[in-house]
Design a protein around this motif. Structure first.
Motif, PDB file in Angstrom:
ATOM      1  N   ASP A  50      58.703  72.716 -15.482  1.00  0.00           N
ATOM      2  CA  ASP A  50      59.968  72.147 -15.768  1.00  0.00           C
ATOM      3  C   ASP A  50      60.051  71.386 -17.306  1.00  0.00           C
ATOM      4  OD1 ASP A  50      60.940  73.404 -13.664  1.00  0.00           O
ATOM      5  OD2 ASP A  50      61.080  71.593 -12.468  1.00  0.00           O
ATOM      6  N   ASN A  51      58.860  70.987 -17.576  1.00  0.00           N
ATOM      7  CA  ASN A  51      58.926  70.284 -18.875  1.00  0.00           C
ATOM      8  C   ASN A  51      58.268  71.018 -20.134  1.00  0.00           C
ATOM      9  OD1 ASN A  51      59.314  67.524 -18.033  1.00  0.00           O
ATOM     10  ND2 ASN A  51      57.347  67.486 -17.041  1.00  0.00           N
ATOM     11  N   GLY A  52      58.224  72.514 -19.824  1.00  0.00           N
ATOM     12  CA  GLY A  52      57.656  73.365 -21.058  1.00  0.00           C
ATOM     13  C   GLY A  52      56.360  73.509 -21.062  1.00  0.00           C
ATOM     14  N   VAL A  53      55.506  72.997 -20.178  1.00  0.00           N
ATOM     15  CA  VAL A  53      54.112  72.736 -20.377  1.00  0.00           C
ATOM     16  C   VAL A  53      53.321  74.051 -19.584  1.00  0.00           C
ATOM     17  CG1 VAL A  53      52.013  71.576 -20.192  1.00  0.00           C
ATOM     18  CG2 VAL A  53      53.984  70.396 -20.767  1.00  0.00           C
ATOM     19  N   TRP A  54      52.499  74.839 -20.240  1.00  0.00           N
ATOM     20  CA  TRP A  54      51.823  75.863 -19.385  1.00  0.00           C
ATOM     21  C   TRP A  54      50.773  75.345 -18.638  1.00  0.00           C
ATOM     22  CZ3 TRP A  54      53.108  80.701 -18.637  1.00  0.00           C
ATOM     23  CH2 TRP A  54      54.206  81.378 -19.474  1.00  0.00           C
ATOM     24  N   ARG A  55      50.498  75.637 -17.412  1.00  0.00           N
ATOM     25  CA  ARG A  55      49.532  74.996 -16.638  1.00  0.00           C
ATOM     26  C   ARG A  55      48.769  75.911 -15.956  1.00  0.00           C
ATOM     27  NH1 ARG A  55      50.060  69.355 -16.398  1.00  0.00           N
ATOM     28  NH2 ARG A  55      52.009  68.629 -17.290  1.00  0.00           N
ATOM     29  N   GLY A  56      47.362  75.828 -15.878  1.00  0.00           N
ATOM     30  CA  GLY A  56      46.766  76.912 -15.139  1.00  0.00           C
ATOM     31  C   GLY A  56      45.481  76.407 -14.891  1.00  0.00           C
ATOM     32  N   LYS A  57      44.236  77.222 -14.484  1.00  0.00           N
ATOM     33  CA  LYS A  57      42.872  76.902 -14.232  1.00  0.00           C
ATOM     34  C   LYS A  57      42.059  77.512 -15.170  1.00  0.00           C
ATOM     35  CE  LYS A  57      44.089  76.054  -9.384  1.00  0.00           C
ATOM     36  NZ  LYS A  57      44.144  74.339  -9.514  1.00  0.00           N
ATOM     37  N   ALA A  58      40.963  76.897 -15.331  1.00  0.00           N
ATOM     38  CA  ALA A  58      39.969  77.432 -16.478  1.00  0.00           C
ATOM     39  C   ALA A  58      38.659  76.882 -16.159  1.00  0.00           C
ATOM     40  CB  ALA A  58      40.457  77.254 -17.796  1.00  0.00           C
TER      41      ALA A  58
END
Length: 106
Positions: A77-85
């Motif tokens: 919702d804050n425009g931040v892409w999040r994932g795992k790496a």
């Protein structure tokens, strides 16, 4: 009468002095880039903002920062892409903000 003139002149000079004490104008180009290069962060945590990166562009930026096996990217919702790496053999959560800052979870 001369005394009154000097008083008026003194009043004008005193009232005008704050004008001369103002801060200089800001530079026309700040050093804070809208999008940073993959090896440069201007924040050690994600910055909220309207993110125009596509999922593919976010993945590319994460990989350019030395991460591999990038998965599960979603924009919050804050425009931040999040994932795992992974990096250095260790799996971690990772993010990309609208400025291109790539940050592992802390």
């Amino acid at each position: 009468m001369k005394c009154a003139r000097y008083l008026c002149l003194a009043a004008v000079l005193i009232s005008a002095s704050p004008v001369f004490a103002q801060n200089p104008p800001a530079a026309d180009r700040p050093n804070n880039n809208a999008v940073n290069s993959s090896d440069q962060n201007n924040s050690n945590r994600p910055v909220a903002g309207a993110n125009s990166f596509t999922e593919g562009q976010a993945k590319t930026r994460i990989e350019a920062a030395g991460f591999t096996n990038v998965t599960a990217l979603t924009k919050d919702d804050n425009g931040v892409w999040r994932g795992k790496a992974s990096k250095g053999g260790l799996a971690t959560d990772v993010s990309v903000d609208f400025q291109g800052n790539v940050n592992p979870a802390k």
